[in-house]
Design an enzyme around this catalytic site. Sequence first.
Site, PDB file in Angstrom:
ATOM      1  N   GLU A 263       3.988  79.006  53.931  1.00  0.00           N
ATOM      2  CA  GLU A 263       4.937  79.899  53.455  1.00  0.00           C
ATOM      3  C   GLU A 263       4.894  80.952  52.874  1.00  0.00           C
ATOM      4  OE1 GLU A 263       7.400  79.173  56.149  1.00  0.00           O
ATOM      5  OE2 GLU A 263       7.222  76.903  56.136  1.00  0.00           O
ATOM      6  N   GLU A 292       1.309  83.747  62.020  1.00  0.00           N
ATOM      7  CA  GLU A 292       1.233  82.532  62.136  1.00  0.00           C
ATOM      8  C   GLU A 292      -0.448  82.222  61.184  1.00  0.00           C
ATOM      9  OE1 GLU A 292       2.444  79.533  61.562  1.00  0.00           O
ATOM     10  OE2 GLU A 292       4.631  80.365  62.049  1.00  0.00           O
TER      11      GLU A 292
END
Length: 481
Positions: A263, A292
Site C-alpha cells: 500500500e 499496481e
Amino acid sequence: KFLELKTRLAEIQDLNKAAGLLGWDQRTLMPARGAGVRAEMLATLGKLAHEKFTSDEIGRLLEDLRPYEESLDYDSDEASLIRVARRDYQKSLRVPSSLRADISRLSAQASEVWIQARKKSDFASFLPYLQRHVELKHKYIECFDEADNVYDILLDDYERGMTTAEVTGLFETLKKDLVPLIAAIAESPKTVDDACLHGHFPAETQKAFSLDILKRFGFSDDAWRLDPTVHPFASSIATGDIRITTRYYEDFINAALFGSMHECGHGLYENGVSSSLERTLLCRGASLGLHESQSRMWENLVGRSRAFWTFFYPRLVSAFPAQFGAVDPETFYRAINKVHPSLIRVEADEATYNLHIILRFELEQEIINGKLALRDLPEAWNARMKSYLGIDVPDDAHGVLQDIHWSSGMMGYFPTYSLGNIISVQIWERVKSEVPDLEQQFARGEFKTLREWLRERLHRHGRKFSPRETLQRVTGQPGGI
C-alpha cells in the site's frame, strides 16, 4: 476560458475527493450502523460530480479551447488537462447521472454486507447485492458502442486502451508456464521451512516495525496515515494527504509486513504527483496497471530482496527477539520467498499470485457474458482453484468472498494486478540499468534514489499521458506492455 474550465474541474475534483474521504472513513472508522446514510451521501456526491462534469458548460469550454490546446506543447499541464478532460467528458456523457448515483449507493451498501458475509462465510447473504451489481454493470455497458468483447468496456475504466484480447494473450502465456511450474514445485520432495513466520506477533509491534520501513520508503507523519482495516487499500485525498491501510494477524507476520509495503507503493505514486496538478483530474496514477506496478515493486522487488533484509533483518530480530532470535537470515529470506499454493490472493507468493488473478479475470468475463450464473460462482471458483493451484477451498470466506472488489462493483479491476506485475519488472530493468548500485543502497537502508527516480520518470506526470505513453516514457521502449 481555460481558467474557467480549470476552476470548474477543481470543484468537481473536490466533490470526488470528499467522496473518497467518506469512503476511507467507512472502511476504517465509521460505526456499522452508519452504512445506510453513508450510502446516500456517497450517491449524492457521485451524482453531483457527474452532473457538473457532464454539463453543457464543460462541453462548450472543451470545444472552444481546441485552438488553444493545439497551440500548446503536448507535454504541458494545460494541453494535457484539456485533452484528458475531453476524453473523460465524452465517456461520462454517455452515462446517466442517476446510474452513477445507483452505482455509488450500491457500492456503499454492499461493502457493509460483504464484511458480515465474509465473517460468516455466507455467500447467500451477499448474492442479492452481487446480482444487483451485475445488473448495473450491464446497464453501464449499454451506454457505450458495441465492443469486440463487452468486458472491454469495464476494463477500459481501469486500464485505458487495453482490450480483453490483449490481456487474455498475456495471461495465456503466463498460465502456460506457471501451472506446470507450480505443480512441479508442489510435488518436489524439497521443502522450504516457513515456520518462523507463524507464531505470536503483537499487532502494536508489527505496526511499529512496519512504520520503520515505510518511513524509509517516504512515509511522513505530516502527510500520511496508516490505519487497520478489513481489506487493505490506499486512498489519496491530496498529494499531501495519503491514507494507507493494512491488517494485522497476530499469528502470521507476512500480511501486515508486505501488505504495508504494497500500500505504501500506491501511496508513493499519489504523493509523487506534481503539485501543479493538484485539484485537477490529472492528479492520480495513469492507470491501475501502472499503480499496481508501484505497489508490487515495493512489496516484492524491494521488500523480498536479500539486500533489503541485509539492513532490516537485524531490526526485525530486535523487534521480535523471541520469534527470530534463533532464525538465521537465510532461513528467513527463503521463508518469505517460499512458493506454495495458498487460498488468499493478497498473501500469495510471486509465482502463484498471477494464477489468483487469472482465475478472477476468467470468472468475471463469464459473469458479464452470461456464461456463469452467480449462484454457481462459489462452485466455479473452487473448481478453478483446484485446477490452477491444486488446493481445496474450505469455505467461501477463503474463496469467493475473500476480496472486497465485487462488493464495490469493481469488475474489470482484477487484471490490472497481473499487468502491474509485468510492468513492475519492465520498469525495474530500466532502473537497474541506470542505477547499478541500487541493491547496495538497499543494504544500507537507503531508498531515496529509487523513490526519486520513480517520482521524476513516472509519478510526477499523474494522468497527463495515456498508460502506453507513460510506460514508454518510463522504460524508453516502444509498444507498452
